[in-house]
Design a protein around this motif. Structure first.
Motif, PDB file in Angstrom:
ATOM      1  N   ARG A  58       0.827  -1.215   0.000  1.00  0.00           N
ATOM      2  CA  ARG A  58       0.000   0.000   0.000  1.00  0.00           C
ATOM      3  C   ARG A  58       0.858   1.260   0.000  1.00  0.00           C
ATOM      4  NH1 ARG A  58      -5.051   1.193   3.828  1.00  0.00           N
ATOM      5  NH2 ARG A  58      -6.273   0.619   2.021  1.00  0.00           N
ATOM      6  N   GLU A  59       1.920   1.276   0.794  1.00  0.00           N
ATOM      7  CA  GLU A  59       2.760   2.473   0.869  1.00  0.00           C
ATOM      8  C   GLU A  59       3.480   2.730  -0.453  1.00  0.00           C
ATOM      9  OE1 GLU A  59       4.375   5.945   2.536  1.00  0.00           O
ATOM     10  OE2 GLU A  59       2.587   4.751   2.948  1.00  0.00           O
ATOM     11  N   LEU A  60       4.017   1.693  -1.075  1.00  0.00           N
ATOM     12  CA  LEU A  60       4.692   1.877  -2.364  1.00  0.00           C
ATOM     13  C   LEU A  60       3.724   2.356  -3.444  1.00  0.00           C
ATOM     14  CD1 LEU A  60       7.081  -1.197  -2.448  1.00  0.00           C
ATOM     15  CD2 LEU A  60       7.710   1.207  -2.258  1.00  0.00           C
ATOM     16  N   VAL A  61       2.542   1.773  -3.490  1.00  0.00           N
ATOM     17  CA  VAL A  61       1.546   2.192  -4.477  1.00  0.00           C
ATOM     18  C   VAL A  61       1.110   3.626  -4.203  1.00  0.00           C
ATOM     19  CG1 VAL A  61      -0.802   1.756  -5.306  1.00  0.00           C
ATOM     20  CG2 VAL A  61       0.785  -0.151  -5.022  1.00  0.00           C
ATOM     21  N   ARG A  62       0.899   3.981  -2.937  1.00  0.00           N
ATOM     22  CA  ARG A  62       0.505   5.347  -2.571  1.00  0.00           C
ATOM     23  C   ARG A  62       1.580   6.349  -2.968  1.00  0.00           C
ATOM     24  NH1 ARG A  62       1.465   9.202   0.801  1.00  0.00           N
ATOM     25  NH2 ARG A  62       3.096   8.066   1.900  1.00  0.00           N
ATOM     26  N   LEU A  63       2.847   6.006  -2.742  1.00  0.00           N
ATOM     27  CA  LEU A  63       3.937   6.906  -3.104  1.00  0.00           C
ATOM     28  C   LEU A  63       4.007   7.161  -4.608  1.00  0.00           C
ATOM     29  CD1 LEU A  63       6.750   5.649  -0.692  1.00  0.00           C
ATOM     30  CD2 LEU A  63       5.604   7.884  -0.648  1.00  0.00           C
ATOM     31  N   HIS A  64       3.465   6.248  -5.388  1.00  0.00           N
ATOM     32  CA  HIS A  64       3.441   6.411  -6.842  1.00  0.00           C
ATOM     33  C   HIS A  64       2.093   6.948  -7.338  1.00  0.00           C
ATOM     34  CE1 HIS A  64       7.044   3.939  -6.471  1.00  0.00           C
ATOM     35  NE2 HIS A  64       7.393   4.498  -7.613  1.00  0.00           N
ATOM     36  N   GLY A  65       1.260   7.429  -6.414  1.00  0.00           N
ATOM     37  CA  GLY A  65      -0.001   8.061  -6.788  1.00  0.00           C
ATOM     38  C   GLY A  65      -1.133   7.101  -7.065  1.00  0.00           C
ATOM     39  N   GLY A  66      -1.033   5.859  -6.583  1.00  0.00           N
ATOM     40  CA  GLY A  66      -2.052   4.856  -6.863  1.00  0.00           C
ATOM     41  C   GLY A  66      -2.837   4.441  -5.639  1.00  0.00           C
ATOM     42  N   THR A  67      -3.696   3.454  -5.840  1.00  0.00           N
ATOM     43  CA  THR A  67      -4.523   2.919  -4.765  1.00  0.00           C
ATOM     44  C   THR A  67      -4.517   1.397  -4.830  1.00  0.00           C
ATOM     45  OG1 THR A  67      -6.529   2.988  -6.129  1.00  0.00           O
ATOM     46  CG2 THR A  67      -6.074   4.921  -4.746  1.00  0.00           C
ATOM     47  N   VAL A  68      -4.855   0.774  -3.695  1.00  0.00           N
ATOM     48  CA  VAL A  68      -4.967  -0.676  -3.583  1.00  0.00           C
ATOM     49  C   VAL A  68      -6.347  -0.994  -3.043  1.00  0.00           C
ATOM     50  CG1 VAL A  68      -4.059  -2.765  -2.493  1.00  0.00           C
ATOM     51  CG2 VAL A  68      -2.512  -0.895  -3.037  1.00  0.00           C
ATOM     52  N   ARG A  69      -6.997  -1.998  -3.642  1.00  0.00           N
ATOM     53  CA  ARG A  69      -8.319  -2.410  -3.176  1.00  0.00           C
ATOM     54  C   ARG A  69      -8.349  -3.929  -3.058  1.00  0.00           C
ATOM     55  NH1 ARG A  69     -13.261  -2.047  -6.916  1.00  0.00           N
ATOM     56  NH2 ARG A  69     -13.328  -4.259  -6.602  1.00  0.00           N
TER      57      ARG A  69
END
Length: 91
Positions: A58-69
Motif C-alpha cells: 500500500r505504501e509503495l503504491v501510494r507513493l506512486h499516486g495509486g490505490t490498492v483495493r
C-alpha cells in the motif's frame, strides 16, 4: 493458484493479483494494511511472515499516486492496484 493480470488504460494502469486461498473477511480488509497484522493467530513469524507485506504494498503504491483495493475472488482474494500511467518518454 495465483493469477496476475495487467490492463493498461488511458491515464491509469490496473494490475490484479487473484488467488484461490481463504480470502480476507470484509471486516478485516482495512486492518490487514496495518504493519505487523496477521489474521491467523496460529501463524508466527517463523512460519507465516511478519505481517508487513500488504503494508509495504500500500505504501509503495501510494507513493506512486495509486490505490490498492481488496475484494472477494470467490474463492480467494483479489488485490487490485490502480497506478497512474507514466507520460510517454520523448525520444
Amino acid at each position: 493458484m495465483i493469477e496476475v493480470t495487467g490492463d493498461p488504460g488511458a491515464g491509469t494502469h490496473l494490475v490484479t493479483v487473484t488467488d484461490d486461498g481463504p480470502g480476507i473477511p470484509a471486516a478485516d480488509r482495512e486492518r490487514v494494511f496495518d504493519r505487523f497484522t496477521r489474521l491467523d493467530d496460529a501463524r508466527d513469524r517463523d512460519a507465516g511472515g511478519a505481517g508487513l507485506g500488504l503494508a509495504i504494498v500500500r505504501e509503495l503504491v501510494r507513493l506512486h499516486g495509486g490505490t490498492v483495493r481488496l475484494s472477494d475472488a470467490g474463492p480467494g482474494l483479489r488485490v487490485s492496484l490502480h497506478l497512474p500511467a507514466l507520460p510517454d518518454a520523448e525520444t
